[in-house]
Write a protein that holds these residues in place. Structure first.
Motif, mmCIF file in Angstrom:
data_model
loop_
_atom_site.group_PDB
_atom_site.id
_atom_site.type_symbol
_atom_site.label_atom_id
_atom_site.label_comp_id
_atom_site.label_asym_id
_atom_site.label_seq_id
_atom_site.Cartn_x
_atom_site.Cartn_y
_atom_site.Cartn_z
ATOM 1 N N LEU A 115 0.831 -1.203 0.000
ATOM 2 C CA LEU A 115 0.000 0.000 0.000
ATOM 3 C C LEU A 115 0.868 1.257 0.000
ATOM 4 O O LEU A 115 0.562 2.240 -0.683
ATOM 5 N N TRP A 116 1.954 1.217 0.747
ATOM 6 C CA TRP A 116 2.903 2.337 0.762
ATOM 7 C C TRP A 116 3.479 2.563 -0.634
ATOM 8 O O TRP A 116 3.554 3.699 -1.108
ATOM 9 N N ALA A 117 3.849 1.492 -1.324
ATOM 10 C CA ALA A 117 4.407 1.607 -2.668
ATOM 11 C C ALA A 117 3.393 2.215 -3.636
ATOM 12 O O ALA A 117 3.762 2.967 -4.543
ATOM 13 N N SER A 118 2.118 1.917 -3.421
ATOM 14 C CA SER A 118 1.069 2.476 -4.263
ATOM 15 C C SER A 118 0.826 3.958 -3.983
ATOM 16 O O SER A 118 0.110 4.621 -4.737
ATOM 17 N N SER A 119 1.412 4.441 -2.897
ATOM 18 C CA SER A 119 1.170 5.817 -2.443
ATOM 19 C C SER A 119 2.351 6.743 -2.675
ATOM 20 O O SER A 119 2.256 7.943 -2.403
ATOM 21 N N LEU A 120 3.463 6.217 -3.151
ATOM 22 C CA LEU A 120 4.718 6.967 -3.176
ATOM 23 C C LEU A 120 4.681 8.229 -4.028
ATOM 24 O O LEU A 120 5.483 9.139 -3.819
ATOM 25 N N ALA A 121 3.788 8.299 -5.000
ATOM 26 C CA ALA A 121 3.696 9.505 -5.828
ATOM 27 C C ALA A 121 3.041 10.653 -5.079
ATOM 28 O O ALA A 121 3.063 11.799 -5.537
ATOM 29 N N VAL A 122 2.458 10.336 -3.912
ATOM 30 C CA VAL A 122 1.832 11.352 -3.064
ATOM 31 C C VAL A 122 2.505 11.265 -1.698
ATOM 32 O O VAL A 122 2.084 10.476 -0.845
ATOM 33 N N PRO A 123 3.572 12.036 -1.455
ATOM 34 C CA PRO A 123 4.378 11.882 -0.238
ATOM 35 C C PRO A 123 3.572 11.892 1.063
ATOM 36 O O PRO A 123 3.831 11.075 1.950
ATOM 37 N N ALA A 124 2.595 12.788 1.174
ATOM 38 C CA ALA A 124 1.804 12.866 2.408
ATOM 39 C C ALA A 124 1.012 11.577 2.624
ATOM 40 O O ALA A 124 0.856 11.117 3.767
ATOM 41 N N LEU A 125 0.526 10.987 1.562
ATOM 42 C CA LEU A 125 -0.239 9.744 1.676
ATOM 43 C C LEU A 125 0.677 8.587 2.055
ATOM 44 O O LEU A 125 0.328 7.755 2.907
ATOM 45 N N ALA A 126 1.865 8.536 1.443
ATOM 46 C CA ALA A 126 2.833 7.492 1.791
ATOM 47 C C ALA A 126 3.226 7.597 3.256
ATOM 48 O O ALA A 126 3.344 6.580 3.958
ATOM 49 N N ASP A 127 3.400 8.821 3.737
ATOM 50 C CA ASP A 127 3.739 9.036 5.147
ATOM 51 C C ASP A 127 2.602 8.579 6.050
ATOM 52 O O ASP A 127 2.844 8.018 7.129
ATOM 53 N N ARG A 128 1.377 8.814 5.627
ATOM 54 C CA ARG A 128 0.225 8.400 6.436
ATOM 55 C C ARG A 128 0.161 6.879 6.527
ATOM 56 O O ARG A 128 -0.124 6.320 7.601
ATOM 57 N N VAL A 129 0.425 6.200 5.427
ATOM 58 C CA VAL A 129 0.437 4.737 5.444
ATOM 59 C C VAL A 129 1.508 4.239 6.412
ATOM 60 O O VAL A 129 1.259 3.328 7.220
ATOM 61 N N ARG A 130 2.693 4.808 6.345
ATOM 62 C CA ARG A 130 3.775 4.394 7.245
ATOM 63 C C ARG A 130 3.410 4.664 8.703
ATOM 64 O O ARG A 130 3.734 3.863 9.587
#
Length: 285
Positions: free
Chosen positions: A218-233
């Motif tokens: 899910l994090w990998a699917s979010s990497l183009a949106v930094p804030a979203l990737a951070d939220r997943v982490r």
């Protein structure tokens, strides 16, 4: 003229004619598929029915069906504590050429629309209750017991595959041995979850996998949106902080940065930065 999709070669159901297949599904399940609701993907087709259910039809090559079968959606129906569509029934058949099998699963309708595509380019608006439901479902899933082995991208996940994937892209003196295997959805991305009401669907590939696979995916699917990737982490930090979670982070990064990397993929740089940091942490542990 109707094009055949029974050939044992790979096909793309987004462009192939599937009229005969859908006719067979309607007859077998005694249901009518609503034409204006059809959603076509590379290896599956879905549609709403006249009894307010959803039918997903998948085509799979025989050599992509493991000994455990390919009844993931049916088997997932027995899982406890996970928010998912209720499973009603199915029909399965083997094509005349013997090289391809088809499967149609009927489930209740989703409570919302998919959050987005598999890889997002902008942040979705998700309430805190949505994240709570995601966490509850993933934690409940990891606590289940199954003999199934996850097959992400229809490939059985093994220690050898993990090591080969990571070593093929990253160097460094660290151990790639997975310590803990738990049940995982194995195809967790933004196209397989609904919003604003959370529900997790498309269970074809679920089974035991290294701890943290779903969170890393899910994090990998979010990497183009930094804030979203951070939220997943942040939401799944216990997974990412574990040793297995770090290995799964490298595993998903290897897919982004590997031989099939696209030079314009916005995930390249953040994946590379994260991979370098994770390797340092693994070497220091």
């Amino acid at each position: 003229m109707t094009l055949s999709v029974s050939t044992g070669q790979a096909v793309d159901l987004r462009v192939q004619s599937v009229g005969e297949v859908l006719d067979r599904v309607e007859r077998s399940l005694q249901v009518r598929l609503l034409p204006d609701t059809v959603v076509r993907k590379r290896r599956s087709v879905g549609a709403k029915t006249d009894r307010d259910t959803w039918v997903r039809v998948e085509r799979r090559l025989l050599d992509k069906i493991t000994d455990q079968g390919w009844n993931g959606t049916e088997c997932a129906a027995r899982l406890d504590g996970i928010i998912q569509p209720e499973w009603h029934g199915c029909v399965v058949w083997r094509d005349a050429d013997g090289l391809v099998m088809w499967r149609a699963d009927e489930t209740e309708l989703l409570p919302g629309t998919p959050v987005g595509t598999a890889v997002l380019s902008e942040a979705p608006e998700l309430p805190n209750a949505w994240w709570e439901a995601l966490n509850t479902s993933l934690d409940a899933l990891a606590a289940q017991d199954t003999r199934r082995i996850a097959t992400p991208d229809t490939v059985t996940i093994t220690q050898a595959l993990i090591t080969e994937s990571i070593r093929g892209v990253f160097s460094g003196d660290f151990d790639t041995t997975v310590e803990r295997w738990v049940p995982a959805h194995a195809d967790l991305n933004w196209a397989n979850m609904t919003a604003p009401t959370f529900s997790l669907f498309d269970w074809e590939d679920w089974g035991n996998a290294p701890l943290g696979l779903d969170s890393a995916s899910l994090w990998a699917s979010s990497l183009a949106v930094p804030a979203l990737a951070d939220r997943v982490r942040h939401e799944r930090r216990s997974d990412f902080e574990s040793r297995d979670g770090k290995l799964m982070t490298l595993f998903v990064c290897s897919k982004i940065l590997g031989p099939y990397a696209h030079p314009e993929d916005p995930r390249l740089k953040p994946a590379q930065r994260t991979a370098e940091q994770v390797i340092k942490e693994l070497q220091a542990s």
